[in-house]
Write a protein that holds these residues in place. Sequence first.
Motif, PDB file in Angstrom:
ATOM      1  N   SER A 108      56.454  38.523  73.506  1.00  0.00           N
ATOM      2  CA  SER A 108      55.685  38.060  74.668  1.00  0.00           C
ATOM      3  C   SER A 108      54.833  39.174  75.261  1.00  0.00           C
ATOM      4  CB  SER A 108      56.628  37.492  75.737  1.00  0.00           C
ATOM      5  OG  SER A 108      57.411  38.523  76.301  1.00  0.00           O
ATOM      6  N   VAL A 109      55.270  40.425  75.100  1.00  0.00           N
ATOM      7  CA  VAL A 109      54.490  41.539  75.649  1.00  0.00           C
ATOM      8  C   VAL A 109      53.148  41.616  74.912  1.00  0.00           C
ATOM      9  CG1 VAL A 109      54.443  44.035  76.050  1.00  0.00           C
ATOM     10  CG2 VAL A 109      56.595  42.769  76.272  1.00  0.00           C
ATOM     11  N   ALA A 110      53.198  41.502  73.591  1.00  0.00           N
ATOM     12  CA  ALA A 110      51.952  41.522  72.809  1.00  0.00           C
ATOM     13  C   ALA A 110      51.129  40.264  73.085  1.00  0.00           C
ATOM     14  CB  ALA A 110      52.273  41.628  71.322  1.00  0.00           C
ATOM     15  N   CYS A 139      48.902  40.460  75.991  1.00  0.00           N
ATOM     16  CA  CYS A 139      47.882  41.515  76.038  1.00  0.00           C
ATOM     17  C   CYS A 139      46.522  40.846  76.264  1.00  0.00           C
ATOM     18  CB  CYS A 139      47.890  42.313  74.736  1.00  0.00           C
ATOM     19  SG  CYS A 139      46.566  43.533  74.655  1.00  0.00           S
ATOM     20  N   ALA A 140      45.878  41.194  77.397  1.00  0.00           N
ATOM     21  CA  ALA A 140      44.652  40.472  77.771  1.00  0.00           C
ATOM     22  C   ALA A 140      43.530  40.622  76.738  1.00  0.00           C
ATOM     23  CB  ALA A 140      44.197  40.908  79.158  1.00  0.00           C
ATOM     24  N   PRO A 141      43.225  41.824  76.256  1.00  0.00           N
ATOM     25  CA  PRO A 141      42.099  41.916  75.316  1.00  0.00           C
ATOM     26  C   PRO A 141      42.329  41.194  73.988  1.00  0.00           C
ATOM     27  CG  PRO A 141      42.667  44.089  76.201  1.00  0.00           C
ATOM     28  CD  PRO A 141      43.744  43.147  76.637  1.00  0.00           C
ATOM     29  N   CYS A 142      43.555  41.206  73.436  1.00  0.00           N
ATOM     30  CA  CYS A 142      43.729  40.704  72.062  1.00  0.00           C
ATOM     31  C   CYS A 142      44.598  39.459  71.963  1.00  0.00           C
ATOM     32  CB  CYS A 142      44.289  41.802  71.158  1.00  0.00           C
ATOM     33  SG  CYS A 142      46.054  42.105  71.366  1.00  0.00           S
ATOM     34  N   GLY A 143      45.276  39.070  73.039  1.00  0.00           N
ATOM     35  CA  GLY A 143      46.107  37.866  73.009  1.00  0.00           C
ATOM     36  C   GLY A 143      47.154  37.874  71.907  1.00  0.00           C
ATOM     37  N   GLY A 144      47.666  39.069  71.569  1.00  0.00           N
ATOM     38  CA  GLY A 144      48.738  39.151  70.581  1.00  0.00           C
ATOM     39  C   GLY A 144      48.255  39.231  69.143  1.00  0.00           C
ATOM     40  N   SER A 145      46.939  39.147  68.929  1.00  0.00           N
ATOM     41  CA  SER A 145      46.439  39.240  67.547  1.00  0.00           C
ATOM     42  C   SER A 145      46.363  40.695  67.101  1.00  0.00           C
ATOM     43  CB  SER A 145      45.050  38.608  67.439  1.00  0.00           C
ATOM     44  OG  SER A 145      44.116  39.388  68.169  1.00  0.00           O
ATOM     45  N   ALA A 190      49.628  32.633  69.057  1.00  0.00           N
ATOM     46  CA  ALA A 190      50.387  33.344  70.096  1.00  0.00           C
ATOM     47  C   ALA A 190      50.268  32.605  71.430  1.00  0.00           C
ATOM     48  CB  ALA A 190      49.883  34.784  70.227  1.00  0.00           C
ATOM     49  N   ALA A 191      49.067  32.090  71.729  1.00  0.00           N
ATOM     50  CA  ALA A 191      48.863  31.367  72.996  1.00  0.00           C
ATOM     51  C   ALA A 191      49.678  30.078  73.010  1.00  0.00           C
ATOM     52  CB  ALA A 191      47.378  31.069  73.192  1.00  0.00           C
ATOM     53  N   ARG A 201      59.523  33.872  86.516  1.00  0.00           N
ATOM     54  CA  ARG A 201      58.639  35.006  86.234  1.00  0.00           C
ATOM     55  C   ARG A 201      58.596  35.235  84.728  1.00  0.00           C
ATOM     56  NH1 ARG A 201      61.773  39.617  85.509  1.00  0.00           N
ATOM     57  NH2 ARG A 201      63.960  39.255  85.988  1.00  0.00           N
ATOM     58  N   PRO A 202      57.535  35.915  84.260  1.00  0.00           N
ATOM     59  CA  PRO A 202      57.453  36.187  82.825  1.00  0.00           C
ATOM     60  C   PRO A 202      58.496  37.222  82.396  1.00  0.00           C
ATOM     61  CG  PRO A 202      55.559  37.132  83.986  1.00  0.00           C
ATOM     62  CD  PRO A 202      56.369  36.407  85.008  1.00  0.00           C
ATOM     63  N   LEU A 203      58.999  37.102  81.167  1.00  0.00           N
ATOM     64  CA  LEU A 203      60.019  38.025  80.659  1.00  0.00           C
ATOM     65  C   LEU A 203      59.535  38.669  79.361  1.00  0.00           C
ATOM     66  CD1 LEU A 203      63.103  35.667  81.076  1.00  0.00           C
ATOM     67  CD2 LEU A 203      62.558  37.653  82.514  1.00  0.00           C
ATOM     68  N   ALA A 204      60.039  39.874  79.095  1.00  0.00           N
ATOM     69  CA  ALA A 204      59.777  40.512  77.797  1.00  0.00           C
ATOM     70  C   ALA A 204      60.749  39.912  76.795  1.00  0.00           C
ATOM     71  CB  ALA A 204      59.967  42.018  77.901  1.00  0.00           C
ATOM     72  N   ARG A 205      60.212  39.135  75.867  1.00  0.00           N
ATOM     73  CA  ARG A 205      61.098  38.447  74.920  1.00  0.00           C
ATOM     74  C   ARG A 205      60.459  38.418  73.543  1.00  0.00           C
ATOM     75  NH1 ARG A 205      59.169  32.933  75.078  1.00  0.00           N
ATOM     76  NH2 ARG A 205      57.655  32.737  76.747  1.00  0.00           N
ATOM     77  N   ALA A 206      61.304  38.364  72.537  1.00  0.00           N
ATOM     78  CA  ALA A 206      60.807  38.355  71.160  1.00  0.00           C
ATOM     79  C   ALA A 206      61.568  37.328  70.341  1.00  0.00           C
ATOM     80  CB  ALA A 206      60.961  39.734  70.525  1.00  0.00           C
TER      81      ALA A 206
END
Length: 387
Positions: A49-51, A54-60, A84-85, A100-105
Amino acid sequence: MLPIVPLLAAALLQTAPEGCRKCEHRGVVDCSKHSAEERQWEQEVPRCSVAARCAPCGGSLLVDCPKCEGGPLSAEMEQRRQAAAAWLAQEDPLETHLQRPLARAETLHFRLVVDVVALKDGKKKVDGHAFLHWVARDLERAAALQDGHYGAVAADRRSPSRMWLWQRREDHAAVMEKFLFSTSSGDFKMLGRDPVFSVWTADPQFEDAAPRLHSLAIHNGAHLLLSNLFRELWVGDLGAGWLDEGAGHWYEDKVIGRSTNYCVDETGIPSGGIPDMARSSIRTRLERSKDAVLPGLLRRQSGELSADEHAYAFSFYDWVSSEHRGALAPLLRGYHSRRSSSELLPEALGFNVFQLEEAWRAWVTKSYPATEPKPRRYERAPAPDFR
Ligand SMILES: [Zn+2]
Ligand SMILES: [Zn+2]
Ligand SMILES: [Zn+2]
Ligand SMILES: [Zn+2]
């Protein structure tokens, strides 16, 4: 001579690669928000979720090349962003509950949440996102080893295992109540169906220490996986305490380099104190005492194991997985069918319980060191050729 020059120039033009040098003709460039190391982590997990946020790349991990109009990788970048979206748009019950958003994988076997700003490794700080990826990597290593031992394929597990690490006590408490139906403040797991483990990282037992929490996660990850293999059924209270706890210790030891975690029921530490899992010490104890271990051990439930029996469960699992690997899957299936060790072990291994004891002890004397090698340093990024 003169006519040759334009011909040569034309030939050069034809062989020169077309497109843009800035992006090496890909049409995209790497997103600058991720270091080379982070890029490696992200490529190891299907979703993070952290990637993805990412605003510029949206996880790509890619962005449009600023110097050209796009190229062969532009479509792939777009696909990766959309995937990813779409994943991020799915409702996550934990994010909904905590609002709230969480760091998850997501990995092959796990749904991992590491809701941690930073942990400690001695005096060093360990970033929460880095820790999420180190744990994800090692959980998958444990899973791959276990799959190999049991000949398991993806269809042999009904659901992914969920593992949650919370830095704030109130978050652990909130998810415990909602999803694990418990008010316990300590680390806690539910095994079998939709297995889950949750821990408060600042618990006085763990003190936000990255090495301790890392090995805790791998030990419990091995339990979650085994409780969901072939059937959604925990065998730790079906007379297979040795198999359940032996597995917890074994995969932890293999991945981390030493087993320091052990599971107890609500009563606290096992009888006999804190288990000593060092192979040299197990060997010494077995050589000093000729009292048969297995007749008792093979009947115990996980919560009944004494300190020594934790160590012997680990060692017996060590022997079976090393010398009789093919027996593990039939044993697990047998315990699922509520058959007893005294029936199953002779059938799977071809020895009666006294012959088993003899063969296991002889192997320990032959294979275990007389003195313990120095424990491995806590490593952030173990060698990739681990397996
Ligand atoms: Zn370009
Ligand atoms: Zn990530
Ligand atoms: Zn990015
Ligand atoms: Zn355990």
